[in-house]
Scaffold this motif. Structure first.
Motif, PDB file in Angstrom:
ATOM      1  N   ALA A  58      -5.492   3.302  12.254  1.00 44.92           N
ATOM      2  CA  ALA A  58      -6.223   2.056  12.518  1.00 44.92           C
ATOM      3  C   ALA A  58      -5.434   1.160  13.472  1.00 44.92           C
ATOM      4  N   ILE A  59      -4.120   1.109  13.291  1.00 47.49           N
ATOM      5  CA  ILE A  59      -3.265   0.311  14.174  1.00 47.49           C
ATOM      6  C   ILE A  59      -3.260   0.904  15.577  1.00 47.49           C
ATOM      7  N   LEU A  60      -3.175   2.222  15.671  1.00 46.89           N
ATOM      8  CA  LEU A  60      -3.227   2.870  16.984  1.00 46.89           C
ATOM      9  C   LEU A  60      -4.533   2.528  17.691  1.00 46.89           C
ATOM     10  N   ASN A  61      -5.655   2.654  17.006  1.00 45.71           N
ATOM     11  CA  ASN A  61      -6.949   2.385  17.626  1.00 45.71           C
ATOM     12  C   ASN A  61      -7.060   0.933  18.081  1.00 45.71           C
ATOM     13  N   ALA A  62      -6.560   0.015  17.267  1.00 45.68           N
ATOM     14  CA  ALA A  62      -6.641  -1.407  17.616  1.00 45.68           C
ATOM     15  C   ALA A  62      -5.663  -1.785  18.715  1.00 45.68           C
ATOM     16  N   SER A  63      -4.599  -1.010  18.848  1.00 50.72           N
ATOM     17  CA  SER A  63      -3.522  -1.373  19.780  1.00 50.72           C
ATOM     18  C   SER A  63      -3.967  -1.396  21.239  1.00 50.72           C
ATOM     19  N   PHE A  64      -5.015  -0.652  21.563  1.00 50.65           N
ATOM     20  CA  PHE A  64      -5.453  -0.595  22.955  1.00 50.65           C
ATOM     21  C   PHE A  64      -6.054  -1.916  23.425  1.00 50.65           C
ATOM     22  N   GLN A  65      -6.389  -2.793  22.477  1.00 49.36           N
ATOM     23  CA  GLN A  65      -6.972  -4.087  22.828  1.00 49.36           C
ATOM     24  C   GLN A  65      -5.960  -5.229  22.754  1.00 49.36           C
ATOM     25  N   PHE A 273       8.428  -4.814   6.043  1.00 49.81           N
ATOM     26  CA  PHE A 273       7.303  -5.750   5.993  1.00 49.81           C
ATOM     27  C   PHE A 273       6.081  -5.070   5.403  1.00 49.81           C
ATOM     28  N   ASP A 274       5.768  -5.429   4.166  1.00 47.85           N
ATOM     29  CA  ASP A 274       4.512  -5.026   3.546  1.00 47.85           C
ATOM     30  C   ASP A 274       3.467  -6.046   3.961  1.00 47.85           C
ATOM     31  N   ILE A 275       2.358  -5.577   4.511  1.00 50.57           N
ATOM     32  CA  ILE A 275       1.351  -6.482   5.066  1.00 50.57           C
ATOM     33  C   ILE A 275       0.798  -7.431   4.011  1.00 50.57           C
ATOM     34  N   ASP A 276       0.903  -7.077   2.710  1.00 53.25           N
ATOM     35  CA  ASP A 276       0.376  -7.987   1.698  1.00 53.25           C
ATOM     36  C   ASP A 276       1.281  -9.193   1.449  1.00 53.25           C
ATOM     37  N   ALA A 277       2.381  -9.294   2.187  1.00 53.32           N
ATOM     38  CA  ALA A 277       3.145 -10.539   2.191  1.00 53.32           C
ATOM     39  C   ALA A 277       2.311 -11.673   2.778  1.00 53.32           C
ATOM     40  N   VAL A 321      -0.900  -1.317   5.623  1.00 54.00           N
ATOM     41  CA  VAL A 321      -2.110  -1.708   6.339  1.00 54.00           C
ATOM     42  C   VAL A 321      -3.193  -0.688   5.986  1.00 54.00           C
ATOM     43  N   ALA A 322      -4.281  -1.167   5.397  1.00 45.50           N
ATOM     44  CA  ALA A 322      -5.371  -0.277   4.987  1.00 45.50           C
ATOM     45  C   ALA A 322      -6.664  -0.755   5.648  1.00 45.50           C
ATOM     46  N   PRO A 323      -7.276   0.046   6.504  1.00 39.94           N
ATOM     47  CA  PRO A 323      -8.471  -0.409   7.231  1.00 39.94           C
ATOM     48  C   PRO A 323      -9.699  -0.482   6.343  1.00 39.94           C
ATOM     49  N   GLY A 324     -10.603  -1.406   6.704  1.00 36.36           N
ATOM     50  CA  GLY A 324     -11.896  -1.515   6.033  1.00 36.36           C
ATOM     51  C   GLY A 324     -13.003  -1.083   6.965  1.00 36.36           C
ATOM     52  N   VAL A 332      -4.741  -6.940  13.075  1.00 35.70           N
ATOM     53  CA  VAL A 332      -3.586  -7.742  12.658  1.00 35.70           C
ATOM     54  C   VAL A 332      -2.329  -6.870  12.652  1.00 35.70           C
ATOM     55  N   GLY A 333      -2.452  -5.664  12.119  1.00 34.45           N
ATOM     56  CA  GLY A 333      -1.301  -4.764  12.075  1.00 34.45           C
ATOM     57  C   GLY A 333      -0.767  -4.425  13.452  1.00 34.45           C
ATOM     58  N   ALA A 334      -1.664  -4.172  14.402  1.00 38.09           N
ATOM     59  CA  ALA A 334      -1.250  -3.826  15.762  1.00 38.09           C
ATOM     60  C   ALA A 334      -0.504  -4.974  16.429  1.00 38.09           C
ATOM     61  N   ARG A 335      -1.001  -6.179  16.245  1.00 38.78           N
ATOM     62  CA  ARG A 335      -0.368  -7.338  16.869  1.00 38.78           C
ATOM     63  C   ARG A 335       0.975  -7.658  16.215  1.00 38.78           C
ATOM     64  N   LEU A 336       1.044  -7.492  14.892  1.00 40.46           N
ATOM     65  CA  LEU A 336       2.321  -7.703  14.220  1.00 40.46           C
ATOM     66  C   LEU A 336       3.330  -6.638  14.647  1.00 40.46           C
ATOM     67  N   LEU A 337       2.874  -5.410  14.782  1.00 37.78           N
ATOM     68  CA  LEU A 337       3.761  -4.332  15.228  1.00 37.78           C
ATOM     69  C   LEU A 337       4.291  -4.601  16.630  1.00 37.78           C
ATOM     70  N   PHE A 338       3.435  -5.082  17.525  1.00 40.02           N
ATOM     71  CA  PHE A 338       3.876  -5.363  18.889  1.00 40.02           C
ATOM     72  C   PHE A 338       4.952  -6.455  18.880  1.00 40.02           C
ATOM     73  N   HIS A 339       4.736  -7.484  18.060  1.00 41.76           N
ATOM     74  CA  HIS A 339       5.752  -8.530  17.942  1.00 41.76           C
ATOM     75  C   HIS A 339       7.057  -7.946  17.402  1.00 41.76           C
ATOM     76  N   MET A 340       6.956  -7.064  16.426  1.00 39.27           N
ATOM     77  CA  MET A 340       8.154  -6.435  15.857  1.00 39.27           C
ATOM     78  C   MET A 340       8.908  -5.619  16.900  1.00 39.27           C
ATOM     79  N   CYS A 341       8.166  -4.951  17.773  1.00 41.67           N
ATOM     80  CA  CYS A 341       8.822  -4.206  18.864  1.00 41.67           C
ATOM     81  C   CYS A 341       9.622  -5.153  19.752  1.00 41.67           C
ATOM     82  N   GLY A 342       9.055  -6.326  20.032  1.00 40.08           N
ATOM     83  CA  GLY A 342       9.762  -7.318  20.828  1.00 40.08           C
ATOM     84  C   GLY A 342      10.993  -7.840  20.128  1.00 40.08           C
ATOM     85  N   VAL A 343      10.882  -8.092  18.849  1.00 40.42           N
ATOM     86  CA  VAL A 343      12.005  -8.575  18.040  1.00 40.42           C
ATOM     87  C   VAL A 343      13.154  -7.562  18.060  1.00 40.42           C
ATOM     88  N   LEU A 344      12.820  -6.299  17.824  1.00 42.24           N
ATOM     89  CA  LEU A 344      13.846  -5.250  17.800  1.00 42.24           C
ATOM     90  C   LEU A 344      14.491  -5.088  19.166  1.00 42.24           C
TER      91      LEU A 344
END
Length: 358
Positions: A58-65, A273-277, A321-324, A332-344
């Motif tokens: 789900a994160i991969l699919n959303a990441s293209f946007q 980071f568990d997304i349910d935080a 992250v569990a898609p509905g 949300v997961g894709a955008r948080l992951l991208f930020h995490m890549c920047g942080v690292l």
């Protein structure tokens, strides 16, 4: 074949990501990418809501946007981010052993004793062995990427998935801490008989001698056993959601609280980071939602604050992250992951560009 620099020169980050490329639509190969995201689509011991094994897809699919001009790290995309989707048998075994786990969980909920049922006891041992094998395979896979000079982020799956990642980090670093964002402590001991339960990840992690500190942020659900683990260990510090909100209501800033938390950590830090935080409206389909939480902006601020500190970020994992039916959780997961890549990347001295200030 184009070089990485030629790809950068010919790539338009203002256009939608390339659908036939890796995560975030980037055109780089694994060899050309500085950051490798290892996908672990596993959720064998799930005991409430399901779907975390579909999170990486789900994160991969959303990441293209996702717009690549990230305000804090505008040139991050040029480093290259590549999704290692892992061996196919991880997903296949997850489904197989998840099916075996459900009767065990149902029996426990009916008050049965698993050791008195030979078949369920056999299945439980088989599940524990399969989970241990996953940890071993993941450890070796992560170490192989580190040997090639890559920065590695883990993308779960449920929260049991990072243990092999921590085992890999323990091979490289003799002392590090975990900054853990979650609604749950995950300090249960072999929850429901599963040695490597998603609810036991942090208990298993602090058994590694290289992990000297676990700082938990946003906690709002725990049991007596977990409180006993906290009180019996000098490794664990807990910041519950209730206490964080109380400090905020009484005038303490988020910056002050995050700086206090960062100061508790050793020099080397892994982030889990568990997304349910987050508040549930960011992740409505996550498996074990709990009222309360932190905002997306509080999370990214905390991560950026850590990136700018004098600590060394040695790893990051994003899980649960569990898609509905819609694409919101993946978005949300894709955008948080991208930020995490920047942080690292920034914390490790890689060039991510100057922040955009308006």
């Amino acid at each position: 074949m184009s070089t990485k620099q030629e790809k950068i020169a010919n790539f338009d980050p203002s256009q939608p990501g390339l659908a036939d490329s890796s995560i975030f639509g980037l055109p780089f190969t694994a060899e050309e990418s500085d950051i490798i995201v290892v996908s672990v689509p596993w959720e064998v011991t799930v005991s409430y809501g399901a779907g975390a094994s579909n999170g990486p897809e789900a994160i991969l699919n959303a990441s293209f946007q996702v717009d690549l001009l990230q305000q804090d790290y505008p040139e991050l995309w040029k480093l290259g981010i590549y999704l290692d989707e892992g061996p196919q048998h991880w997903a296949e075994k997850s489904e197989y052993y998840k099916a075996k786990a459900q009767p065990i969980i149902a029996a426990l909920e009916n008050g049965e004793v698993i050791t008195e049922n030979p078949q369920l006891a056999k299945d439980l041992a088989e599940i524990n062995n399969a989970s241990a094998q996953l940890n071993s395979e993941l450890k070796e896979r992560v170490l192989a990427w580190y040997a090639k000079g890559k920065k590695v982020i883990l993308l779960g799956g449920d929260h049991s998935t990072p243990l092999g990642y921590y085992q890999a980090l323990s091979t490289i670093h003799d002392n590090f801490g975990i900054l853990h964002f979650d609604a749950h402590m995950d300090l249960r001991i072999a929850y429901e008989g599963f040695t490597y339960s998603h609810a036991s990840i942090m208990y298993n992690a602090i058994q590694l001698p290289q992990i000297s500190k676990l700082v938990q942020v946003g906690i709002r659900d725990f049991c007596e056993q977990e409180v006993a683990v906290v009180k019996s260990s000098d490794k664990v510090a807990v910041y519950t959601d209730k206490d964080l909100k109380k400090a905020e209501f009484e005038g303490q800033t988020w910056q002050q609280k995050i700086d206090e938390i960062i100061n508790l950590l050793p020099q080397n830090v892994a982030v889990s980071f568990d997304i349910d935080a987050l508040y549930q409206w960011y992740c409505p389909n996550t498996g074990t939602p709990v009222p309360g939480g932190i905002s997306y902006e509080q999370a990214t601020y905390a991560l950026s604050r850590l990136a700018d500190s004098k600590k060394n970020i040695i790893g990051i994992d994003l899980v649960e992250v569990a898609p509905g039916e819609d694409e919101w959780d993946g978005n949300v997961g894709a955008r948080l992951l991208f930020h995490m890549c920047g942080v690292l990347a920034k914390n490790n001295g890689l060039h991510t560009g100057e922040p955009i200030i308006f």
